[in-house]
Motif scaffolding. Structure first.
Motif, PDB file in Angstrom:
ATOM      1  N   MET A   1       0.838  -1.191   0.000  1.00 48.12           N
ATOM      2  CA  MET A   1       0.000   0.000   0.000  1.00 48.12           C
ATOM      3  C   MET A   1       0.878   1.247   0.000  1.00 48.12           C
ATOM      4  SD  MET A   1      -3.294   0.611   2.395  1.00 48.12           S
ATOM      5  CE  MET A   1      -2.512  -0.451   3.592  1.00 48.12           C
ATOM      6  N   LEU A   2       0.879   1.990  -1.095  1.00 47.54           N
ATOM      7  CA  LEU A   2       1.758   3.145  -1.197  1.00 47.54           C
ATOM      8  C   LEU A   2       1.170   4.346  -0.442  1.00 47.54           C
ATOM      9  CD1 LEU A   2       2.613   2.827  -4.980  1.00 47.54           C
ATOM     10  CD2 LEU A   2       4.106   2.329  -3.065  1.00 47.54           C
ATOM     11  N   PRO A   3       2.029   5.280  -0.020  1.00 48.87           N
ATOM     12  CA  PRO A   3       1.538   6.453   0.710  1.00 48.87           C
ATOM     13  C   PRO A   3       0.422   7.192  -0.017  1.00 48.87           C
ATOM     14  CG  PRO A   3       3.902   6.370   0.858  1.00 48.87           C
ATOM     15  CD  PRO A   3       3.498   5.260  -0.055  1.00 48.87           C
ATOM     16  N   LEU A   4       0.559   7.372  -1.326  1.00 49.22           N
ATOM     17  CA  LEU A   4      -0.452   8.143  -2.044  1.00 49.22           C
ATOM     18  C   LEU A   4      -1.771   7.382  -2.153  1.00 49.22           C
ATOM     19  CD1 LEU A   4       1.819   9.774  -4.717  1.00 49.22           C
ATOM     20  CD2 LEU A   4       0.528  10.938  -2.946  1.00 49.22           C
TER      21      LEU A   4
ATOM     22  N   GLU B   1       0.839  20.382   6.985  1.00 47.13           N
ATOM     23  CA  GLU B   1       1.773  21.468   7.270  1.00 47.13           C
ATOM     24  C   GLU B   1       2.580  21.744   6.017  1.00 47.13           C
ATOM     25  OE1 GLU B   1       3.624  21.954  11.035  1.00 47.13           O
ATOM     26  OE2 GLU B   1       5.381  22.940  10.169  1.00 47.13           O
TER      27      GLU B   1
ATOM     28  N   MET C   1      -5.380   3.491   8.605  1.00 46.31           N
ATOM     29  CA  MET C   1      -4.649   2.298   8.164  1.00 46.31           C
ATOM     30  C   MET C   1      -5.584   1.084   8.124  1.00 46.31           C
ATOM     31  SD  MET C   1      -1.524   3.542   8.041  1.00 46.31           S
ATOM     32  CE  MET C   1      -0.155   2.553   8.490  1.00 46.31           C
TER      33      MET C   1
ATOM     34  N   TYR D   1       4.444  17.870   5.633  1.00 49.60           N
ATOM     35  CA  TYR D   1       3.904  16.586   6.068  1.00 49.60           C
ATOM     36  C   TYR D   1       2.395  16.683   6.250  1.00 49.60           C
ATOM     37  CZ  TYR D   1       3.814  18.565  10.804  1.00 49.60           C
ATOM     38  OH  TYR D   1       3.565  19.358  11.895  1.00 49.60           O
ATOM     39  N   LEU D   2       1.771  15.515   6.397  1.00 53.72           N
ATOM     40  CA  LEU D   2       0.325  15.439   6.637  1.00 53.72           C
ATOM     41  C   LEU D   2       0.080  14.598   7.882  1.00 53.72           C
ATOM     42  CD1 LEU D   2       0.077  14.153   3.117  1.00 53.72           C
ATOM     43  CD2 LEU D   2      -1.417  16.018   3.648  1.00 53.72           C
ATOM     44  N   ARG D   3      -0.933  14.983   8.641  1.00 51.19           N
ATOM     45  CA  ARG D   3      -1.383  14.112   9.734  1.00 51.19           C
ATOM     46  C   ARG D   3      -2.732  13.545   9.343  1.00 51.19           C
ATOM     47  NH1 ARG D   3      -1.153  16.711  15.468  1.00 51.19           N
ATOM     48  NH2 ARG D   3      -1.996  14.673  15.988  1.00 51.19           N
ATOM     49  N   LEU D   4      -2.823  12.230   9.395  1.00 51.20           N
ATOM     50  CA  LEU D   4      -4.016  11.545   8.900  1.00 51.20           C
ATOM     51  C   LEU D   4      -4.812  10.965  10.068  1.00 51.20           C
ATOM     52  CD1 LEU D   4      -2.201   9.718   5.969  1.00 51.20           C
ATOM     53  CD2 LEU D   4      -3.498  11.827   5.865  1.00 51.20           C
ATOM     54  N   PRO D   5      -6.095  10.635   9.836  1.00 48.80           N
ATOM     55  CA  PRO D   5      -6.903  10.059  10.915  1.00 48.80           C
ATOM     56  C   PRO D   5      -6.315   8.741  11.427  1.00 48.80           C
ATOM     57  CG  PRO D   5      -8.287  10.609   9.045  1.00 48.80           C
ATOM     58  CD  PRO D   5      -6.889  10.795   8.607  1.00 48.80           C
ATOM     59  N   GLU D   6      -6.501   8.522  12.711  1.00 50.13           N
ATOM     60  CA  GLU D   6      -5.921   7.352  13.388  1.00 50.13           C
ATOM     61  C   GLU D   6      -6.362   6.016  12.769  1.00 50.13           C
ATOM     62  OE1 GLU D   6      -3.418   6.657  16.827  1.00 50.13           O
ATOM     63  OE2 GLU D   6      -3.798   8.277  15.438  1.00 50.13           O
TER      64      GLU D   6
ATOM     65  N   LEU E   1      -2.818   5.460   0.227  1.00 48.58           N
ATOM     66  CA  LEU E   1      -3.373   5.675   1.569  1.00 48.58           C
ATOM     67  C   LEU E   1      -4.056   7.038   1.648  1.00 48.58           C
ATOM     68  CD1 LEU E   1      -3.139   3.845   4.103  1.00 48.58           C
ATOM     69  CD2 LEU E   1      -1.388   5.397   4.895  1.00 48.58           C
ATOM     70  N   LEU E   2      -3.473   8.009   0.958  1.00 47.32           N
ATOM     71  CA  LEU E   2      -4.043   9.354   0.975  1.00 47.32           C
ATOM     72  C   LEU E   2      -5.402   9.367   0.278  1.00 47.32           C
ATOM     73  CD1 LEU E   2      -3.314  12.183   1.914  1.00 47.32           C
ATOM     74  CD2 LEU E   2      -2.335  12.615  -0.318  1.00 47.32           C
TER      75      LEU E   2
END
Lengths: 172, 127
Positions: B1-4, B18, B76, B68-73, B6-7
């Motif tokens: 699962m790549l970061p993008l 930020e 994942m 960076y980004l903060r994503l919901p807990e 996940l986004l």
């Protein structure tokens, strides 16, 4: 063996420093990947990352891509406030705060590395924990001072016809 | 699962961005692309020192400015579940197609399916 007189010395160096790498590890052929894919071995392990703005983040690396964009889980940001060397009596202070799921854009990464979860907190025994907002305030103040100092330095260098490569965004 | 990837799974959820200049942007993710360009709605933008706040109904962020980004807990887990469902759906579709192509005058279809099976299994192995 003709080289036997040297050997005892070599082994003693290796005993002194457990971090001394084996010579084989220094050859690039020993690595399957040399670009961003080299961190595939750190997936699902605890790592630390230093960002260009000087932040230290600690978390479990869940995924990454070819730009070294990183996704960390259960992330903690930690601030280390080093004291001046002259005042050794004052304890060094640190602060940390929970950041959750953290996605870092690769170009902001200075370095990252795996942590040994048995030893990662050992160094903090000599450090005193303070509240995060307090540490953040102090850090921004010291960074502002540093930027000011560097700007003055660049200005002075410029009068001598020299160029300094300081960028205020690089605070690591 | 790549970061993008996940986004994209974080669409319609609140995120924090930020920027490189230290500004933070809170809002609900509407859309994102492969350059990490984002569109957000119901946005609160705050200045680098956190002393000024701006309420914006919609905004667009160019990916290159992101630090960076903060994503919901729970993201994942959600993404994993979604992925599993997609895989099951795909398998079911493949089986259906295979069932259809079992009649003798659709041999060319069968080989095409075999190919698509291969290409489908490749991303599964990545996880």
């Amino acid at each position: 063996m003709s080289t036997s007189p040297i050997q005892p010395e070599q082994t003693s160096i290796q005993q002194k420093d457990p971090l001394t790498p084996n010579v084989e590890d220094l050859y690039l052929e020993s690595y399957a990947f040399t670009t961003a894919a080299a961190i595939v071995g750190s997936v699902d392990r605890k790592i630390f990352v230093v960002l260009r703005d000087g932040r230290n983040v600690f978390g479990i690396l869940r995924t990454f891509d070819q730009f070294a964009n990183l996704v960390l889980q259960d992330t903690i940001e930690r601030i280390y406030l080093e004291t001046e060397e002259a005042q050794e009596s004052v304890p060094k202070r640190f602060a940390e705060t929970y950041r959750g799921v953290f996605m870092i854009r690769g170009e902001n990464v200075v370095m990252m590395g795996e942590l040994d979860i048995d030893k990662e907190d050992d160094h903090l025994q000599e450090w005193q924990q303070i509240p995060f907002p307090e540490a953040e305030k102090e850090l921004t103040a010291s960074q502002a001072a540093k930027i000011k100092e560097q700007k003055l330095k660049s200005k002075n260098l410029l009068t001598k016809g020299l160029i300094s490569d300081f960028a205020p965004s690089d605070l690591y | 699962m790549l970061p993008l990837y996940l986004l994209t799974a974080a669409k319609n959820q609140p995120i924090l961005v930020e920027l490189k200049n230290g500004e933070t942007i809170n809002g609900q993710l509407v859309n994102c692309d492969s350059w990490m360009n984002l569109t957000l709605k119901d946005v609160i933008q705050s200045s680098p020192h956190g002393d000024e706040f701006l309420k914006i109904s919609e905004c667009y962020i160019k990916g290159i400015h992101i630090k960076y980004l903060r994503l919901p807990e729970q993201l994942m887990d959600q993404a994993k579940e979604q992925n599993l469902q997609n895989m099951e759906q795909r398998n079911r579709n493949n089986q259906k197609r295979r069932g259809q192509s079992s009649n003798p005058n659709a041999n060319s279809n069968a080989s095409a399916n075999a190919n698509s099976n291969n290409s489908n299994s490749a991303p599964q192995r990545q996880q």
